[in-house]
Motif scaffolding. Structure first.
Motif, mmCIF file in Angstrom:
data_model
loop_
_atom_site.group_PDB
_atom_site.id
_atom_site.type_symbol
_atom_site.label_atom_id
_atom_site.label_comp_id
_atom_site.label_asym_id
_atom_site.label_seq_id
_atom_site.Cartn_x
_atom_site.Cartn_y
_atom_site.Cartn_z
ATOM 1 N N PHE A 101 0.831 -1.194 0.000
ATOM 2 C CA PHE A 101 0.000 0.000 0.000
ATOM 3 C C PHE A 101 0.870 1.251 0.000
ATOM 4 N N HIS A 102 0.353 2.296 -0.651
ATOM 5 C CA HIS A 102 0.975 3.607 -0.588
ATOM 6 C C HIS A 102 0.320 4.380 0.552
ATOM 7 N N LEU A 103 1.133 4.988 1.404
ATOM 8 C CA LEU A 103 0.629 5.780 2.523
ATOM 9 C C LEU A 103 0.867 7.243 2.200
ATOM 10 N N ILE A 104 -0.222 7.961 1.948
ATOM 11 C CA ILE A 104 -0.148 9.320 1.432
ATOM 12 C C ILE A 104 -0.280 10.338 2.558
ATOM 13 N N SER A 105 0.643 11.314 2.561
ATOM 14 C CA SER A 105 0.552 12.424 3.501
ATOM 15 C C SER A 105 -0.256 13.546 2.882
ATOM 16 N N LEU A 106 -0.966 14.303 3.706
ATOM 17 C CA LEU A 106 -1.751 15.427 3.208
ATOM 18 C C LEU A 106 -0.917 16.698 3.106
ATOM 19 N N ASN A 107 0.142 16.769 3.879
ATOM 20 C CA ASN A 107 1.049 17.912 3.827
ATOM 21 C C ASN A 107 1.885 17.811 2.554
ATOM 22 N N PRO A 108 1.777 18.789 1.634
ATOM 23 C CA PRO A 108 2.500 18.701 0.360
ATOM 24 C C PRO A 108 4.010 18.561 0.516
ATOM 25 N N GLY A 109 4.534 19.036 1.631
ATOM 26 C CA GLY A 109 5.973 18.968 1.828
ATOM 27 C C GLY A 109 6.453 17.669 2.452
ATOM 28 N N ALA A 110 5.528 16.781 2.781
ATOM 29 C CA ALA A 110 5.890 15.529 3.452
ATOM 30 C C ALA A 110 6.090 14.414 2.425
ATOM 31 N N THR A 111 6.815 13.390 2.828
ATOM 32 C CA THR A 111 7.148 12.293 1.930
ATOM 33 C C THR A 111 6.084 11.205 1.976
ATOM 34 N N THR A 112 5.646 10.764 0.800
ATOM 35 C CA THR A 112 4.733 9.630 0.707
ATOM 36 C C THR A 112 5.513 8.339 0.900
ATOM 37 N N MET A 113 4.910 7.385 1.585
ATOM 38 C CA MET A 113 5.540 6.082 1.802
ATOM 39 C C MET A 113 4.994 5.118 0.758
ATOM 40 N N TRP A 114 5.897 4.587 -0.086
ATOM 41 C CA TRP A 114 5.479 3.751 -1.211
ATOM 42 C C TRP A 114 5.592 2.270 -0.885
ATOM 43 N N ASN A 115 4.606 1.499 -1.321
ATOM 44 C CA ASN A 115 4.641 0.035 -1.267
ATOM 45 C C ASN A 115 5.005 -0.491 0.122
ATOM 46 N N VAL A 116 4.154 -0.133 1.074
ATOM 47 C CA VAL A 116 4.342 -0.551 2.461
ATOM 48 C C VAL A 116 3.447 -1.750 2.747
ATOM 49 N N ARG A 117 3.985 -2.716 3.456
ATOM 50 C CA ARG A 117 3.181 -3.860 3.877
ATOM 51 C C ARG A 117 2.558 -3.536 5.231
ATOM 52 N N LEU A 118 1.239 -3.662 5.330
ATOM 53 C CA LEU A 118 0.523 -3.301 6.549
ATOM 54 C C LEU A 118 0.000 -4.531 7.278
ATOM 55 N N ARG A 119 0.041 -4.476 8.608
ATOM 56 C CA ARG A 119 -0.609 -5.511 9.417
ATOM 57 C C ARG A 119 -2.111 -5.284 9.464
ATOM 58 N N TRP A 120 -2.503 -4.004 9.600
ATOM 59 C CA TRP A 120 -3.917 -3.666 9.636
ATOM 60 C C TRP A 120 -4.087 -2.179 9.371
ATOM 61 N N ALA A 121 -5.296 -1.810 9.022
ATOM 62 C CA ALA A 121 -5.649 -0.402 8.837
ATOM 63 C C ALA A 121 -7.108 -0.217 9.216
ATOM 64 N N ALA A 122 -7.426 0.912 9.820
ATOM 65 C CA ALA A 122 -8.796 1.216 10.235
ATOM 66 C C ALA A 122 -9.074 2.686 9.948
ATOM 67 N N ARG A 123 -10.247 2.957 9.410
ATOM 68 C CA ARG A 123 -10.610 4.332 9.078
ATOM 69 C C ARG A 123 -10.735 5.194 10.330
ATOM 70 N N VAL A 124 -10.301 6.436 10.216
ATOM 71 C CA VAL A 124 -10.484 7.402 11.296
ATOM 72 C C VAL A 124 -11.968 7.754 11.374
ATOM 73 N N ARG A 125 -12.567 7.522 12.513
ATOM 74 C CA ARG A 125 -13.990 7.815 12.692
ATOM 75 C C ARG A 125 -14.218 9.250 13.139
ATOM 76 N N LEU A 126 -13.292 9.757 13.931
ATOM 77 C CA LEU A 126 -13.458 11.108 14.461
ATOM 78 C C LEU A 126 -12.098 11.701 14.782
ATOM 79 N N HIS A 127 -11.961 12.983 14.509
ATOM 80 C CA HIS A 127 -10.731 13.726 14.818
ATOM 81 C C HIS A 127 -11.076 14.768 15.870
ATOM 82 N N TRP A 128 -10.308 14.784 16.948
ATOM 83 C CA TRP A 128 -10.511 15.767 18.004
ATOM 84 C C TRP A 128 -9.241 16.571 18.194
#
Length: 211
Positions: A176-203
């Motif tokens: 999986f590619h892990l994309i940063s929202l900050n344009p100046g940050a580095t995207t992580m390419w082709n990462v193997r993940l154990r798990w992923a869960a959607r963010v339900r709420l941001h506080w």
């Protein structure tokens, strides 16, 4: 008398009346062995309502017998650890059975099955900032469900590092590619993940009320 002291004395009295001990009550309530003792001795000054409810069930009383006229405690959610938004942070559930740091459950969100993590780093600026809390639910212990692809997620990579990123399909199955929202940050390419869960709420950090 403050509410915490009233709760401590009520539990201590009920434990003695039942001819049992704090450790036995704690274990029966699914808490850590010292959970009830810590409430009685005031080491835990703000016990969660969920734990008080479990204690009352073990002691066979209504929870009102413990909290009395004390102001009801808002439900809380466990803070499992931190996730990196650019920073490399080990993600781990360091605290078993809700004994670690807690945060008040945000209005409108059920505390059942929900976990919170704290953001560290700035690669998700300006959407998520360091110190903000993210709430998520893991539908499965392992794996990356199809419905999280393309969304902002809390995830753990194969090395045990925790991240908050937008998850997109990689160049090969299982990557999986892990994309940063900050344009100046580095995207992580082709990462193997154990798990992923959607963010339900941001506080934002300034709204979080930690216990």
């Amino acid at each position: 008398m403050e509410s915490g002291q009233m709760i401590a004395e009520a539990i201590d009295r009920l434990v003695k009346e039942r001819g049992t001990n704090p450790r036995a009550v704690a274990l029966a309530a699914g808490m850590s062995p010292t959970g009830v003792r810590d409430i009685i001795t005031r080491k835990t000054k703000n016990p969660t309502f969920a734990n008080l409810l479990k204690i009352s069930e073990v002691l066979d009383v209504e929870v009102g017998a413990i909290i009395g006229n004390a102001e009801p405690t808002r439900p809380t959610i466990a803070v499992a650890g931190k996730v990196g938004a650019g920073a490399q942070v080990p993600l781990f559930d360091a605290y078993e059975k809700g004994d670690g740091p807690q945060v008040e459950c945000p209005p409108g969100l059920s505390p059942h099955g929900v976990v919170a993590v704290e953001v560290e780093g700035d690669s998700m600026e300006p959407v998520y900032s360091a110190g903000d809390l993210l709430f998520y639910t893991r539908d499965s212990h392992e794996g990356v469900p199809a419905d999280v692809i393309g969304h902002r997620c809390v995830c753990e990579d194969a090395d045990g590092m925790g991240w908050v990123k937008q998850v997109k399909p990689g160049d090969e199955p299982g990557l999986f590619h892990l994309i940063s929202l900050n344009p100046g940050a580095t995207t992580m390419w082709n990462v193997r993940l154990r798990w992923a869960a959607r963010v339900r709420l941001h506080w934002p950090a300034d709204l979080a009320r930690k216990k």
